[in-house]
Write a protein that holds these residues in place. Sequence first.
Motif, PDB file in Angstrom:
ATOM      1  N   LYS A 164       0.860  -1.113  -0.011  1.00  0.00           N
ATOM      2  CA  LYS A 164       0.123  -0.158  -0.015  1.00  0.00           C
ATOM      3  C   LYS A 164       0.912   1.078  -0.158  1.00  0.00           C
ATOM      4  N   PRO A 165       0.544   2.429  -0.635  1.00  0.00           N
ATOM      5  CA  PRO A 165       1.175   3.709  -0.267  1.00  0.00           C
ATOM      6  C   PRO A 165       1.397   3.989   0.848  1.00  0.00           C
ATOM      7  N   VAL A 166       2.640   4.614   0.965  1.00  0.00           N
ATOM      8  CA  VAL A 166       2.967   5.060   2.443  1.00  0.00           C
ATOM      9  C   VAL A 166       3.298   6.643   2.480  1.00  0.00           C
ATOM     10  N   ILE A 167       2.723   7.374   3.206  1.00  0.00           N
ATOM     11  CA  ILE A 167       2.841   8.828   3.048  1.00  0.00           C
ATOM     12  C   ILE A 167       3.497   9.233   4.500  1.00  0.00           C
ATOM     13  N   MET A 168       4.220  10.079   4.273  1.00  0.00           N
ATOM     14  CA  MET A 168       4.774  10.604   5.795  1.00  0.00           C
ATOM     15  C   MET A 168       4.685  12.257   5.723  1.00  0.00           C
ATOM     16  N   THR A 169       4.198  12.798   6.751  1.00  0.00           N
ATOM     17  CA  THR A 169       3.974  14.186   6.975  1.00  0.00           C
ATOM     18  C   THR A 169       5.089  14.892   8.166  1.00  0.00           C
TER      19      THR A 169
END
Length: 420
Positions: A164-169
């Motif tokens: 699955k996509p991995v997003i970091m902020t």
Amino acid sequence: MKILHTADLHLGQIIYQNYERNDEHDCFFSQLERWCQEEQPDALIVSGDVFDIQQPSAAVWKSFTDRFVRLHQASPTMHLVIVAGNHDSASRIQSNHEIWKLANTHLIGTPPPADFTSADEWQKNFIISLPNGYIIALPYMTGERTSMIQSLLDYVKAENTEGKPVIMTGHLTVKGSDMTGHDFDIGHIRTQEIASLGTGYDYLALGHIHRPQTIGHRDDNQQTDVTYPAPVIRYAGSALHVSSDENYPHTVSVIEIKSHGGKVRIRQLRINELRHFYLLPANETAFASAEEALNGIKQFAEKGGRGYIRLQMDYATSLPSDFNQMVYTITDAYNGELRYNPKIKWTGTSENNTVEATKPKFEVAEIQQMTNPVLFIEKTKQQYPELDMDEVRQAFVEIEAEVKRMAEESNASRKKTIQN
């Protein structure tokens, strides 16, 4: 996975010491609410600087609550991910995070512990697992935390067996970012190497820099629909313009990622600002006298000009001591719709600009965290050669003593009232 990405809301901002921007924020949030309804994203990410100051008023906190509750109601299945920035109080953002979870809202204020390796399952406080992907939410942190960040990415990697996509902020500044519009007369912004942020994310959603931009793709910043291979690092930009130097569109980013390591599609939704910023005169020249500047303001207003104005003056111009008051006399007739930035932009050469060249530079967050005004004065004293620091220190000692005395008298008065 689809997300909306915004940052740097600066709720409660009072600009130029005079003007509240509540209606401007209302205008922004009405658009954001509509976009949430239309796009139905998996999450809306707010990458820091939710508030303009660390201790916002009760009214500003209420506006925060009201606005984000409406966003939740507009798209009940959407998750809201909000991290603290350097303008925010980490503890205040964190304090209500449990109750906000009931509205699919994740408030991340306090960063991971310095000794994170000794804490059990600490990663779960910063990783949001959604049906379509993962979000690693990090608030503003001083200094580089490469090993800690990589630990989070590795934790997600172990969990992410379905790709699955991995997003970091986060809220920070990476080297190579375009800081156009930021005021560096006093402070500077500390930058980090991209490599210090680890590997394993598909999209890094950043806040702190006000210009919307994708790092490494400066030529594409104005494109409204573009696709890049992962990983991608992007600043959503601030919700509102904060100066006349921000002469570029402000947007909310729509991010779509099908799988981990795949393509990252970025669409920009143009924010319609309630008020705009103008530099007068508009023809890139400079006013040469106070009378010329005042007439320029009148002409701008008479032609229907509204918003924020800043004046550009030639260095050789001598302004009367009550010049700003003259300007306010003109702008006051427009019921707050014509707003004045009293910080004049000087052009040409100054006969005495040595002070400008020797101004000290601070990291912006360092200035915000200063609690002792004398410390700031000591660091800038070379700008004021006539300043006697001993007199300044003594004056603050006397002020502190007077404030303490007044507080004691007030407490004694309250106790006496209660006793009676």
